[in-house]
Scaffold this motif. Structure first.
Motif, PDB file in Angstrom:
ATOM      1  N   ALA A 171       0.859  -1.188   0.000  1.00  0.00           N
ATOM      2  CA  ALA A 171       0.000   0.000   0.000  1.00  0.00           C
ATOM      3  C   ALA A 171       0.890   1.231   0.000  1.00  0.00           C
ATOM      4  CB  ALA A 171      -0.926   0.011   1.212  1.00  0.00           C
ATOM      5  N   HIS A 172       0.871   1.959  -1.088  1.00  0.00           N
ATOM      6  CA  HIS A 172       1.676   3.172  -1.207  1.00  0.00           C
ATOM      7  C   HIS A 172       0.751   4.380  -1.198  1.00  0.00           C
ATOM      8  CE1 HIS A 172       5.353   5.370  -2.458  1.00  0.00           C
ATOM      9  NE2 HIS A 172       4.465   6.203  -2.991  1.00  0.00           N
ATOM     10  N   SER A 173       1.016   5.333  -0.316  1.00  0.00           N
ATOM     11  CA  SER A 173       0.197   6.547  -0.189  1.00  0.00           C
ATOM     12  C   SER A 173      -1.272   6.218   0.063  1.00  0.00           C
ATOM     13  CB  SER A 173       0.326   7.430  -1.442  1.00  0.00           C
ATOM     14  OG  SER A 173       1.629   7.923  -1.572  1.00  0.00           O
ATOM     15  N   VAL A 174      -1.497   5.233   0.924  1.00  0.00           N
ATOM     16  CA  VAL A 174      -2.847   4.877   1.363  1.00  0.00           C
ATOM     17  C   VAL A 174      -3.022   5.245   2.829  1.00  0.00           C
ATOM     18  CG1 VAL A 174      -4.494   2.993   1.742  1.00  0.00           C
ATOM     19  CG2 VAL A 174      -3.096   3.032  -0.330  1.00  0.00           C
ATOM     20  N   PHE A 175      -2.140   4.746   3.687  1.00  0.00           N
ATOM     21  CA  PHE A 175      -2.227   5.047   5.114  1.00  0.00           C
ATOM     22  C   PHE A 175      -1.976   6.518   5.400  1.00  0.00           C
ATOM     23  CE2 PHE A 175      -1.445   0.619   7.195  1.00  0.00           C
ATOM     24  CZ  PHE A 175      -2.544   0.123   6.515  1.00  0.00           C
ATOM     25  N   SER A 176      -1.357   7.211   4.459  1.00  0.00           N
ATOM     26  CA  SER A 176      -1.157   8.650   4.627  1.00  0.00           C
ATOM     27  C   SER A 176      -2.465   9.415   4.535  1.00  0.00           C
ATOM     28  CB  SER A 176      -0.175   9.165   3.566  1.00  0.00           C
ATOM     29  OG  SER A 176      -0.579   8.770   2.270  1.00  0.00           O
ATOM     30  N   HIS A 177      -3.520   8.745   4.072  1.00  0.00           N
ATOM     31  CA  HIS A 177      -4.831   9.385   3.931  1.00  0.00           C
ATOM     32  C   HIS A 177      -5.898   8.741   4.818  1.00  0.00           C
ATOM     33  CE1 HIS A 177      -3.129  11.572   0.613  1.00  0.00           C
ATOM     34  NE2 HIS A 177      -2.886  10.474  -0.066  1.00  0.00           N
ATOM     35  N   ASP A 201       4.055  -4.190   3.029  1.00  0.00           N
ATOM     36  CA  ASP A 201       4.780  -2.915   3.046  1.00  0.00           C
ATOM     37  C   ASP A 201       3.788  -1.776   2.862  1.00  0.00           C
ATOM     38  OD1 ASP A 201       7.115  -4.340   3.201  1.00  0.00           O
ATOM     39  OD2 ASP A 201       8.059  -3.422   1.443  1.00  0.00           O
ATOM     40  N   PHE A 202       3.895  -0.753   3.703  1.00  0.00           N
ATOM     41  CA  PHE A 202       3.037   0.422   3.529  1.00  0.00           C
ATOM     42  C   PHE A 202       3.812   1.690   3.866  1.00  0.00           C
ATOM     43  CE2 PHE A 202       2.270  -1.023   7.920  1.00  0.00           C
ATOM     44  CZ  PHE A 202       2.426   0.146   8.653  1.00  0.00           C
ATOM     45  N   THR A 203       3.447   2.773   3.206  1.00  0.00           N
ATOM     46  CA  THR A 203       4.044   4.071   3.492  1.00  0.00           C
ATOM     47  C   THR A 203       3.091   4.888   4.360  1.00  0.00           C
ATOM     48  OG1 THR A 203       3.157   5.111   1.494  1.00  0.00           O
ATOM     49  CG2 THR A 203       5.337   4.095   1.326  1.00  0.00           C
ATOM     50  N   PHE A 204       3.654   5.906   5.020  1.00  0.00           N
ATOM     51  CA  PHE A 204       2.856   6.769   5.890  1.00  0.00           C
ATOM     52  C   PHE A 204       3.561   8.109   6.037  1.00  0.00           C
ATOM     53  CE2 PHE A 204       5.986   4.893   8.614  1.00  0.00           C
ATOM     54  CZ  PHE A 204       6.196   5.763   9.664  1.00  0.00           C
ATOM     55  N   ASN A 205       2.787   9.128   6.402  1.00  0.00           N
ATOM     56  CA  ASN A 205       3.348  10.438   6.730  1.00  0.00           C
ATOM     57  C   ASN A 205       3.878  10.389   8.155  1.00  0.00           C
ATOM     58  OD1 ASN A 205       2.635  11.716   4.270  1.00  0.00           O
ATOM     59  ND2 ASN A 205       0.560  12.110   5.021  1.00  0.00           N
ATOM     60  N   ARG A 206       5.150  10.671   8.328  1.00  0.00           N
ATOM     61  CA  ARG A 206       5.781  10.531   9.643  1.00  0.00           C
ATOM     62  C   ARG A 206       5.994  11.885  10.304  1.00  0.00           C
ATOM     63  NH1 ARG A 206      11.294  10.227  11.044  1.00  0.00           N
ATOM     64  NH2 ARG A 206      11.938   9.921   8.876  1.00  0.00           N
ATOM     65  N   THR A 207       5.721  11.937  11.590  1.00  0.00           N
ATOM     66  CA  THR A 207       6.036  13.102  12.408  1.00  0.00           C
ATOM     67  C   THR A 207       6.658  12.625  13.712  1.00  0.00           C
ATOM     68  OG1 THR A 207       5.145  15.062  13.512  1.00  0.00           O
ATOM     69  CG2 THR A 207       3.709  13.144  13.413  1.00  0.00           C
ATOM     70  N   SER A 208       7.548  13.418  14.249  1.00  0.00           N
ATOM     71  CA  SER A 208       8.139  13.094  15.544  1.00  0.00           C
ATOM     72  C   SER A 208       7.407  13.791  16.677  1.00  0.00           C
ATOM     73  CB  SER A 208       9.620  13.490  15.563  1.00  0.00           C
ATOM     74  OG  SER A 208       9.742  14.885  15.316  1.00  0.00           O
ATOM     75  N   GLY A 209       6.494  14.704  16.342  1.00  0.00           N
ATOM     76  CA  GLY A 209       5.745  15.445  17.350  1.00  0.00           C
ATOM     77  C   GLY A 209       4.343  14.908  17.524  1.00  0.00           C
ATOM     78  N   ALA A 210       3.420  15.793  17.845  1.00  0.00           N
ATOM     79  CA  ALA A 210       2.030  15.399  18.029  1.00  0.00           C
ATOM     80  C   ALA A 210       1.439  14.944  16.699  1.00  0.00           C
ATOM     81  CB  ALA A 210       1.226  16.574  18.584  1.00  0.00           C
ATOM     82  N   GLU A 211       0.643  13.887  16.745  1.00  0.00           N
ATOM     83  CA  GLU A 211      -0.004  13.391  15.537  1.00  0.00           C
ATOM     84  C   GLU A 211      -1.188  14.281  15.173  1.00  0.00           C
ATOM     85  OE1 GLU A 211       1.239   8.729  16.216  1.00  0.00           O
ATOM     86  OE2 GLU A 211      -0.759   9.387  16.800  1.00  0.00           O
ATOM     87  N   ARG A 216      -8.906  16.125   6.808  1.00  0.00           N
ATOM     88  CA  ARG A 216      -9.340  14.727   6.699  1.00  0.00           C
ATOM     89  C   ARG A 216      -8.743  14.013   5.486  1.00  0.00           C
ATOM     90  NH1 ARG A 216     -15.609  13.959   6.948  1.00  0.00           N
ATOM     91  NH2 ARG A 216     -14.983  11.796   7.151  1.00  0.00           N
ATOM     92  N   GLU A 217      -7.798  14.628   4.836  1.00  0.00           N
ATOM     93  CA  GLU A 217      -7.171  14.021   3.663  1.00  0.00           C
ATOM     94  C   GLU A 217      -5.765  13.516   3.940  1.00  0.00           C
ATOM     95  OE1 GLU A 217      -7.395  16.136  -0.031  1.00  0.00           O
ATOM     96  OE2 GLU A 217      -9.271  17.119   0.514  1.00  0.00           O
ATOM     97  N   ASP A 218      -5.070  14.143   4.860  1.00  0.00           N
ATOM     98  CA  ASP A 218      -3.682  13.786   5.141  1.00  0.00           C
ATOM     99  C   ASP A 218      -3.507  13.578   6.644  1.00  0.00           C
ATOM    100  OD1 ASP A 218      -2.577  14.215   2.380  1.00  0.00           O
ATOM    101  OD2 ASP A 218      -3.313  16.236   2.784  1.00  0.00           O
ATOM    102  N   TYR A 219      -2.937  12.424   7.003  1.00  0.00           N
ATOM    103  CA  TYR A 219      -2.769  12.052   8.410  1.00  0.00           C
ATOM    104  C   TYR A 219      -1.295  11.803   8.689  1.00  0.00           C
ATOM    105  CZ  TYR A 219      -7.820  11.568   8.634  1.00  0.00           C
ATOM    106  OH  TYR A 219      -9.173  11.828   8.600  1.00  0.00           O
ATOM    107  N   TYR A 220      -0.849  12.262   9.868  1.00  0.00           N
ATOM    108  CA  TYR A 220       0.556  12.186  10.250  1.00  0.00           C
ATOM    109  C   TYR A 220       0.685  11.417  11.560  1.00  0.00           C
ATOM    110  CZ  TYR A 220       1.239  15.674   6.624  1.00  0.00           C
ATOM    111  OH  TYR A 220       1.268  16.319   5.417  1.00  0.00           O
TER     112      TYR A 220
END
Length: 263
Positions: A171-177, A201-211, A216-220
């Motif tokens: 899943a590429h650019s799925v969990f990021s949404h 294997d899946f990709t995601f938007n990563r943050t080291s701070g608060a999620e 509602r389109e992009d999740y970190y």
């Protein structure tokens, strides 16, 4: 972890967004348009999958390449090649039975279809609009004889798929949404359809701070949140450090369904 994948936390606050807008005026109108669309779609769709299906319908009507996150044909080809190369370098073989979640218009999928044995590729997407473009990609590439499956799904439970059938999921650019509850649902059912020893294997938007989320389109998410969730659901999970070397803003995790002797 490579800092190019980290979120610029200063953009999250109002002052940060205003500062970013002042430095990037060309992005103001698209953001305002997305905000208006988000407001309208929130009123029409209460569950997230229905909401994002409507987002994809709107995006695909404008540009099928941009709907899957590629600004041009060149970028579409490059991102597909990058996904394909990584999986082949990290365990994908022609005999694998592959489930691609969010197959889109086959940005990477046509390469997987060409590489895998006939009938071994199963692509699913929540958007019927983008799957029309997937069929066109299949025809344009002359891959009809590879007999791939392309199916629209109402959610990410995969209830129509057999248990312990797929050796690889992607899943590429799925969990990021997707919000966390949708990620949990997907991972739960991926565990069912994977064979023991199979990987996802899946990709995601990563943050080291608060999620957080944007419209509602992009999740970190923090890496540890997703690793913990995967372990809780019975996977072995690993952050893929070597993916960070690739020219892509998202990060990658691999989860493996343990074999009985490893459980």
């Amino acid at each position: 972890m490579n800092s190019q994948h980290e979120t610029d936390r200063r953009r999250r606050g109002l002052l940060g967004r205003l500062h970013h807008a002042a430095r990037n005026p060309g992005r103001i109108y698209p953001y305002l348009r997305r905000t208006a669309r988000d407001t309208m779609l929130r009123l029409r769709h209460r569950d997230h999958v229905s909401y994002y299906r409507a987002v994809m319908a709107d995006d695909a009507a404008r540009s099928p390449h941009k709907a899957v996150g590629s600004a041009s044909e060149e970028r579409w080809l490059a991102l597909g090649q990058m996904q394909f190369d990584y999986l082949v370098e990290h365990g994908l073989t022609p005999s694998d039975r592959m489930l691609e979640i969010g197959c889109g218009n086959l940005r990477a999928g046509w390469r997987f279809i060409e590489y895998l044995e006939p009938g071994h590729y199963y692509g699913v997407d929540i958007s019927p609009d983008i799957l029309v473009h997937a069929q066109r990609t299949l025809s344009e590439r002359g891959l009809q004889d590879r007999m791939p499956y392309l199916t629209m799904v109402a959610d990410l439970t995969f209830e129509f798929l057999p248990s312990e059938h797929f050796t690889v999921a992607h899943a590429h650019s799925v969990f990021s949404h997707c919000p966390l509850d949708v990620l949990r649902e997907c991972l739960t059912h991926i565990h069912r359809v994977l064979v023991p020893g199979g990987f996802f294997d899946f990709t995601f938007n990563r943050t080291s701070g608060a999620e957080y989320q944007v419209l509602r389109e992009d999740y970190y998410f923090r890496t540890e949140t997703l690793l913990s969730l995967a372990e809780e659901l019975g996977f072995h999970a690993e952050f893929r450090e070597d993916w960070e070397e690739r020219p892509h803003r998202q990060s990658k995790i691999r989860v493996v369904k343990p074999k009985p002797e490893e459980s």
